[in-house]
Design an enzyme around this catalytic site. Sequence first.
Site, mmCIF file in Angstrom:
data_model
loop_
_atom_site.group_PDB
_atom_site.id
_atom_site.type_symbol
_atom_site.label_atom_id
_atom_site.label_comp_id
_atom_site.label_asym_id
_atom_site.label_seq_id
_atom_site.Cartn_x
_atom_site.Cartn_y
_atom_site.Cartn_z
ATOM 1 N N ASP A 74 -9.084 2.496 -29.900
ATOM 2 C CA ASP A 74 -10.307 2.172 -30.650
ATOM 3 C C ASP A 74 -10.136 0.769 -31.221
ATOM 4 O O ASP A 74 -9.031 0.392 -31.617
ATOM 5 C CB ASP A 74 -10.522 3.193 -31.778
ATOM 6 C CG ASP A 74 -11.967 3.186 -32.295
ATOM 7 O OD1 ASP A 74 -12.578 4.276 -32.318
ATOM 8 O OD2 ASP A 74 -12.470 2.096 -32.679
ATOM 9 N N ASP A 75 -11.235 0.015 -31.270
ATOM 10 C CA ASP A 75 -11.121 -1.357 -31.782
ATOM 11 C C ASP A 75 -11.076 -1.387 -33.308
ATOM 12 O O ASP A 75 -10.734 -2.405 -33.895
ATOM 13 C CB ASP A 75 -12.264 -2.237 -31.257
ATOM 14 C CG ASP A 75 -13.623 -1.665 -31.610
ATOM 15 O OD1 ASP A 75 -13.797 -0.434 -31.445
ATOM 16 O OD2 ASP A 75 -14.497 -2.421 -32.072
ATOM 17 N N ASP A 110 -12.299 5.130 -27.161
ATOM 18 C CA ASP A 110 -13.542 4.662 -27.779
ATOM 19 C C ASP A 110 -14.414 4.000 -26.712
ATOM 20 O O ASP A 110 -13.905 3.298 -25.839
ATOM 21 C CB ASP A 110 -13.176 3.652 -28.880
ATOM 22 C CG ASP A 110 -14.408 3.142 -29.612
ATOM 23 O OD1 ASP A 110 -15.398 3.907 -29.716
ATOM 24 O OD2 ASP A 110 -14.373 1.991 -30.083
ATOM 25 N N MET A 116 -17.367 1.968 -27.394
ATOM 26 C CA MET A 116 -17.818 0.628 -27.767
ATOM 27 C C MET A 116 -16.659 -0.221 -28.255
ATOM 28 O O MET A 116 -16.181 -0.051 -29.378
ATOM 29 C CB MET A 116 -18.866 0.730 -28.894
ATOM 30 C CG MET A 116 -20.061 1.602 -28.534
ATOM 31 S SD MET A 116 -21.002 0.927 -27.172
ATOM 32 C CE MET A 116 -22.147 -0.085 -28.090
ATOM 33 N N ASP A 165 23.798 22.769 24.617
ATOM 34 C CA ASP A 165 23.472 21.391 24.957
ATOM 35 C C ASP A 165 22.999 21.381 26.405
ATOM 36 O O ASP A 165 23.713 21.846 27.303
ATOM 37 C CB ASP A 165 24.707 20.498 24.782
ATOM 38 C CG ASP A 165 24.349 19.026 24.897
ATOM 39 O OD1 ASP A 165 24.184 18.369 23.859
ATOM 40 O OD2 ASP A 165 24.205 18.557 26.057
ATOM 41 N N ASN A 179 14.769 12.767 31.510
ATOM 42 C CA ASN A 179 13.996 11.710 30.847
ATOM 43 C C ASN A 179 13.926 10.455 31.707
ATOM 44 O O ASN A 179 12.866 9.852 31.862
ATOM 45 C CB ASN A 179 14.624 11.364 29.504
ATOM 46 C CG ASN A 179 14.183 12.336 28.414
ATOM 47 O OD1 ASN A 179 13.116 12.948 28.516
ATOM 48 N ND2 ASN A 179 15.007 12.495 27.399
ATOM 49 N N ASP A 189 9.975 16.360 27.163
ATOM 50 C CA ASP A 189 9.445 17.182 26.068
ATOM 51 C C ASP A 189 8.994 18.552 26.572
ATOM 52 O O ASP A 189 9.225 19.574 25.928
ATOM 53 C CB ASP A 189 8.266 16.466 25.385
ATOM 54 C CG ASP A 189 8.738 15.320 24.496
ATOM 55 O OD1 ASP A 189 9.976 15.177 24.332
ATOM 56 O OD2 ASP A 189 7.887 14.568 23.982
ATOM 57 N N GLU A 214 18.717 17.222 22.567
ATOM 58 C CA GLU A 214 18.744 18.359 23.478
ATOM 59 C C GLU A 214 19.795 19.382 23.041
ATOM 60 O O GLU A 214 20.372 20.088 23.834
ATOM 61 C CB GLU A 214 18.996 17.894 24.922
ATOM 62 C CG GLU A 214 20.375 17.296 25.189
ATOM 63 C CD GLU A 214 20.406 15.773 25.151
ATOM 64 O OE1 GLU A 214 19.662 15.182 24.334
ATOM 65 O OE2 GLU A 214 21.192 15.185 25.910
HETATM 66 MG MG LIG Z 1 -15.609 0.775 -31.208
#
Ligand SMILES: [Mg+2]
Length: 482
Positions: free
Chosen positions: A9-10, A53, A55, A332, A340, A349, A375
């Site tokens: 708040d100011d 606040d 304002m 394995d 591949n 894959d 693998e």
């Molecule tokens: Mg104010």
Amino acid sequence: MSARVLVVDDLVPNVKLLSAKLQAEYFDVVTAFSGPEALQKIAASPPDLILLDVMMPGMDGFEVCRRLKADPVTSHIPIVMITALSDSENRVRGLEAGADDFLTKPVKDIALFARVRSLIRLKLTSDQWRLREKTSQQFSVLNENRPIIEERADHARVLLVEDGRSVVDRIVATLAFDEDTLTVAATIADAIAQIDASPDFDLVIISLLLAREDGLRLCSQLRSRESTRQIPMLLMADEHDMNKVAKGLELGANDYILRPIDRNELLARVRSQVRQKRYQDRLVANYTASLSMALTDPLTGLFNRRYVMGHLERLVNRSGEHKKRFAVLMFDLDHFKRVNDTYGHAAGDLVLREFAQRITRHMRNFDLAARIGGEEFIVVLPDVDLDTVELVARRLCGVISGEPMSYNADGGMVPITTSIGMTIAGEGEEPVADILKRADMALYRAKRNGRNRVEIELSAPQTGNGSESGALNASPETPPSA
Ligand SMILES: [Mg+2]
């Protein structure tokens, strides 16, 4: 643990008054006297709630709110806007900027504390999910970081619990604006029945002015049931009912609106709740998805290395208590690099997927298979004796070599074989690393002795003489050719 509240708040007297009230209720209070100072303090150390606040000279509260709600780092911090203006236009402006609520000066204690406590509680819940999501992001591909304000808030499913015809009509007309689906229940029993029939409501609006019932009873019921705990609740009440509203917030209601109901304010509050709900749903969904991604191998659907290591730890600890043996088979694929290199990685894959499927088809449903490397695979078979596991390993070896595997959609087939290293564990206390090392030694020997075969390695103390290590006559029916 006390929650940290930032008061912005100011005017110094306003800040002092609010701070004193909050400190008297044991909140940890931080203060700022301008928008920029607030942003700076929030960046340095984010609070659990902001009282802001509207304002202020220079950067006003709306702007501060907008900035905080647009930033993913701060968008989850609840903001209560505080203004001397009580007209609905400013309320709606604040809610649209992403504020979670609005309080009018002079701030009444009951409204202040009910709101502050409820928003902090809601934030702590969502913090838990945010934390989990952050953790899961460390090992997942999901990395969404959209702020709440960007969630969609239209086409919501809303349940309205209200028995006054004119109020119902007014709300129906208001919510039709965003193409929401509105279900109306006139009693608590009816509301429960509607929710049981289809629990995925985005919001429940509960009137605290039902003719024959207390709407708070529904609040309490929805929060105490697991299936409805997460559904946001918006209370409708008269201004002189603030005590009931405070009680409702304490019971877990998310927000409230006072009669006479302003159309725009209602829309803004509904949007805000729907957005929160969808944000939370997304956190939970991301977490669940990340979790399953973190534990499984996306290519084959088998468990991954992380999971199987945890599983083995649990087995070692359990078998310590029950002295039950389990077998570890390490696979394995033989000469997989050639697949591949010859046919490409997409073909590789396909072969890995087919391999995983064949293995899984021949396992018992409490055996566990995991892909632990390119693998390399592991199968863990609990509660077995040596004779059984020997048979199983030999069968798995044959299941792979028995028929060539398809590597493309055009009928291309390639013969595949696997080497298997096997060990037994679980009779004594032993680190998982030692078990795996033994299986690995056996696998190495299977490779060296010609591939497409099973070798076993048993540790000396478990077998008595250590001489049982050796070939298990895997009897390859297909010569290793790939
Ligand atoms: Mg104010």
